[in-house]
Design a protein around this motif. Sequence first.
Motif, mmCIF file in Angstrom:
data_model
loop_
_atom_site.group_PDB
_atom_site.id
_atom_site.type_symbol
_atom_site.label_atom_id
_atom_site.label_comp_id
_atom_site.label_asym_id
_atom_site.label_seq_id
_atom_site.Cartn_x
_atom_site.Cartn_y
_atom_site.Cartn_z
ATOM 1 N N ALA A 127 31.145 2.776 -13.808
ATOM 2 C CA ALA A 127 30.334 2.526 -12.628
ATOM 3 C C ALA A 127 29.972 1.052 -12.581
ATOM 4 N N THR A 128 29.381 0.620 -11.465
ATOM 5 C CA THR A 128 28.861 -0.740 -11.337
ATOM 6 C C THR A 128 27.453 -0.667 -10.775
ATOM 7 N N PRO A 129 26.561 -1.553 -11.189
ATOM 8 C CA PRO A 129 25.198 -1.531 -10.657
ATOM 9 C C PRO A 129 25.195 -1.702 -9.141
ATOM 10 N N ALA A 130 24.341 -0.958 -8.476
ATOM 11 C CA ALA A 130 24.259 -1.017 -7.015
ATOM 12 C C ALA A 130 23.220 -2.041 -6.572
ATOM 13 N N LYS A 131 23.415 -2.574 -5.372
ATOM 14 C CA LYS A 131 22.442 -3.491 -4.767
ATOM 15 C C LYS A 131 21.833 -2.889 -3.503
ATOM 16 N N ALA A 132 22.404 -1.775 -3.043
ATOM 17 C CA ALA A 132 21.931 -1.135 -1.817
ATOM 18 C C ALA A 132 22.165 0.364 -1.940
ATOM 19 N N PRO A 133 21.415 1.177 -1.180
ATOM 20 C CA PRO A 133 21.588 2.631 -1.279
ATOM 21 C C PRO A 133 22.870 3.138 -0.642
ATOM 22 N N GLY A 134 23.446 2.361 0.288
ATOM 23 C CA GLY A 134 24.724 2.721 0.881
ATOM 24 C C GLY A 134 25.837 2.019 0.135
ATOM 25 N N ALA A 135 26.823 2.773 -0.342
ATOM 26 C CA ALA A 135 27.895 2.185 -1.153
ATOM 27 C C ALA A 135 28.753 1.232 -0.339
ATOM 28 N N ILE A 136 29.221 0.189 -0.984
ATOM 29 C CA ILE A 136 30.058 -0.785 -0.286
ATOM 30 C C ILE A 136 31.391 -0.164 0.120
#
Length: 540
Positions: free
Chosen positions: A330-339
């Motif tokens: 996985a990768t850390p998220a910056k927003a609740p909607g996935a890129i």
Amino acid sequence: MRTSRFAAATALLALAVAACGGAPQTGKGGSGSAAFEITKDTAPAKGPVDSVTWSLYAEPQSLDYVYAFDYHPNTVLANVCEQLMRITPDLKLEPGLASAATSPDPERWVYTIRSGVKFHDGSPLTADDVVASMRRHLDPKVGSYWVSTYENVEKIEKTGPMEVTVHLKQPDQVFNEEMGTSAGTIASAASLAKEGYGTPDVGTNCTGPFMLDSWQKGQSINLKKFDDYWDPSLAPKVNTLKNVFIPDPTARVNALLSGEVDGGYLLPPPGFPKLRTADSGTLYFGPNTTAVSLIPTNLKGTLGDVKVRKALSMALDRDGIIKAAAGGVATPAKAPGAIGAWGIAPEAAKDYYAKLPPLTQDIAGAKKLIEEAGASGKKIVIATSTLSPDISVIANAVQSAGQAIGLQVELKAVAPDAYTALFSDPKAREGIDLVMTIWYDSTPDPLEFYGILKTGNFANYGGYSNPDYDALVDEANTQADPAARAATTAKLQEIAVRDVVWIPLYELPHNMFLNKRLTGAPTSISQLVFPWAARLGSAG
């Protein structure tokens, strides 16, 4: 879960978006992340196979499409029922049971219904079936989980022998895209009139490449090939498909390793090391539209203060969570909607995402915010469950982080078969402040996700309300141009991040294990809406 949609629900990283176009990609996240490859698809099948056994992590509560809001029912229904539009394995939108979809003005969608299509009982698909299927979402007595898709619908009517027109209260660009999800599923009107549609006793009557053969409660849902299927490009190579329920994660992995089960999606991360080196088959990582987040479900309590939500987010060790909950994949998220859900503007999405602030751990800063909010010693209740190992791992991490900054975090155990109800029944969320979700988008449009945070939306679980945000949602829905709509949605993303409406954790690829005797199944999140088993067949 959407874990609920498992809800559980990735598209992914910028990597997944790029992977939709070609060769496998290698993903790398923070220090807790492991390298992994994104594979767009498996090789085409070379021949037929008599039977396939597939694993599901839970038994569906229903096969009625109006309640199909989670991974396990949609994994089955994707092969049984079809929609007006079709979302392909590379997350593109194309005609489905509607041979054409047009918007003569911003408040109308007109669907030309495909001729020559038969339901599983042999009856022909008609415009009347389409109207009946769609109108169910508007009926409060039905209680559709997809009601939000229809929030802007004024009426649905038959306007020609094979034509249906949807009249809108206001423009809604996402509506047509959602017609590629369960919201656009079409079933026989005659069958829908029967009491108990979608239950083991009554079953389903749709148009997909497979039809329901039997449902053995507590054991399996068995499908068989539909010989009169209309689309020759998706004519099944498998005669029978047995979907077995294996709720225990270890048992599910062992069944795949032994060959007792041929394949499965959404496999438990703790099993990845064994599955990656298995002699029985291959573990694939595919394009996704999913992000793992924490949903504040009670904004009238301690988490009603944005400073508290931000503090809790700042206290989390995302790299550690990824390592423990996702096996490093996985990768850390910056927003609740996935890129990965930005299929309408993947390149622009990278720029929008890059401008968001990084979510780094800062215990001292988080403590300061808690003090400023006067929240020291206040209680937060987070749901936990044995449904999937990552739920309890994340709940424990939240408890540790919360206590480190002066909050009292209580874990509330929820039975595995009741976790999904947290996303469909407000009563199930009573007494709970925070819920972990693996949330996926069904369409390649990020407005699908950010639109649910509008005031009054069914999936706006915390009751977030912001007039400026709502106005932007309405503006985006008027923009037929994907680039313009994406730019407006980027503004929504900025507000959602600023207000910490949800607390992003990480993004992960979709995953699938496939026995070495088989090939053809898509690796992407599209398997929830695309008839994935129709492509399955012999590898040799």
